[in-house]
Write a protein that holds these residues in place. Structure first.
Motif, PDB file in Angstrom:
ATOM      1  N   SER A 162       3.964   8.474  10.824  1.00 55.48           N
ATOM      2  CA  SER A 162       4.254   8.231   9.408  1.00 55.48           C
ATOM      3  C   SER A 162       2.990   8.469   8.603  1.00 55.48           C
ATOM      4  CB  SER A 162       4.766   6.800   9.174  1.00 55.48           C
ATOM      5  OG  SER A 162       3.697   5.865   9.146  1.00 55.48           O
ATOM      6  N   ASP A 167       8.106  10.339   7.624  1.00 60.06           N
ATOM      7  CA  ASP A 167       8.302   9.134   6.828  1.00 60.06           C
ATOM      8  C   ASP A 167       7.022   8.820   6.055  1.00 60.06           C
ATOM      9  OD1 ASP A 167      10.832   8.839   7.786  1.00 60.06           O
ATOM     10  OD2 ASP A 167      10.357   7.220   9.187  1.00 60.06           O
ATOM     11  N   SER A 179      11.631  12.051   3.058  1.00 57.64           N
ATOM     12  CA  SER A 179      11.796  10.699   3.590  1.00 57.64           C
ATOM     13  C   SER A 179      10.641   9.827   3.114  1.00 57.64           C
ATOM     14  CB  SER A 179      11.842  10.725   5.127  1.00 57.64           C
ATOM     15  OG  SER A 179      11.984   9.418   5.646  1.00 57.64           O
ATOM     16  N   SER A 180      10.840   9.144   1.997  1.00 59.81           N
ATOM     17  CA  SER A 180       9.733   8.375   1.427  1.00 59.81           C
ATOM     18  C   SER A 180      10.231   7.127   0.718  1.00 59.81           C
ATOM     19  CB  SER A 180       8.932   9.235   0.433  1.00 59.81           C
ATOM     20  OG  SER A 180       9.753   9.656  -0.642  1.00 59.81           O
ATOM     21  N   HIS A 235       5.253  -1.746   6.334  1.00 59.86           N
ATOM     22  CA  HIS A 235       5.604  -0.359   6.655  1.00 59.86           C
ATOM     23  C   HIS A 235       5.399  -0.071   8.130  1.00 59.86           C
ATOM     24  CE1 HIS A 235       5.723   4.020   6.517  1.00 59.86           C
ATOM     25  NE2 HIS A 235       4.529   4.016   7.099  1.00 59.86           N
TER      26      HIS A 235
END
Length: 258
Positions: free
Chosen positions: A107, A200, A226-227, A254
């Motif tokens: 990520s 992500d 994808s955020s 996160h």
């Protein structure tokens, strides 16, 4: 490049790489280390041409070069996959890595970053270059503080800030390197490629950021596939330092998803 691997020695622990902004120093991330190192293997590094990584940067030096350097560092350290947490320039490096070798990133965390130049930020860079050209290094650092930190934070932390500036003045980077790094920031433009990034991403922006309009993070959020966007009201450009509890809470939540 100078780097350190800190925190968990558990072979199953995930790796978090912290990539700084224009200053390039590993020391920028001190407010995050106590929490991160309890659960994660953490990599901090001084970017090439800064701090403890002395080098003469080549002409036409770009964010792409910085991404290659970090990928080489990860190869050297035997790290196959990681989360990359990037502040401003470090966020740009993370996105370049995602375009080059997406399989390496679990990520990204993009803090007050951007995907293309904007007039406000370019004006700030032009002022910094003008101060640098006048050889007023102390004034350059004072201007840097005004860009990084909210006014009330500066007023309440002036002694610590002056001590930090004295240290930075002693180890001030080569002017040519600094100018090349500013040029790399000023020319970075991957807006048309954002949809190609499938990693992500947690995007963190600050409404009181003096350097980067928080709307630039909205553009990232709209463009990436994808955020998640989190906007803080307070913290300035360096909310990792000035709003540590709020930022660390977002960061740890996160990372806990993976």
């Amino acid at each position: 490049m100078y780097f350190e691997v800190l925190g968990s020695t558990d072979p199953s622990a995930q790796t978090v790489v912290l990539s700084s902004g224009l200053g390039g120093s590993a020391n920028f991330w001190k407010p995050q280390l106590s929490e991160l190192t309890q659960l994660y293997r953490v990599v901090v590094y001084d970017q090439l041409g800064t701090g403890r990584s002395p080098a003469v940067l080549p002409d036409q030096y770009r964010i792409s070069n910085m991404a290659d350097e970090l990928l080489e560092l990860l190869d050297h350290a035997g790290i196959q996959t990681c989360h990359v947490v990037g502040h401003a320039l470090g966020g740009l490096v993370a996105m370049e890595m995602a375009l080059k070798q997406p399989e390496r990133l679990t990520s990204m965390v993009l803090i007050n970053a951007w995907s293309s130049p904007n007039p406000h930020t370019l004006r700030c860079f032009n002022i910094r270059k003008a101060i640098l050209a006048s050889c007023e290094k102390r004034v350059f650092l004072q201007m840097q503080a005004l860009i990084l930190y909210p006014p009330d934070w500066i007023a309440e932390n002036i002694e610590a800030l002056e001590a930090e500036e004295a240290h930075l003045l002693e180890y001030f980077p080569e002017e040519s390197n600094l100018l090349k790094r500013i040029a790399a920031l000023s020319e970075f433009d991957i807006e048309s490629q954002l949809s190609d990034i499938a990693i992500d991403a947690l995007i963190v922006a600050n409404k009181d950021d003096l350097l980067v309009p928080w709307q630039r993070s909205m553009i990232l959020d709209e463009g990436l596939s994808s955020s998640t966007l989190k906007i803080l009201d307070y913290g300035g450009h360096a909310s990792t330092v000035t709003a540590t509890d709020a930022f660390n809470s977002l960061l740890m939540a996160h990372l806990a998803q993976y």
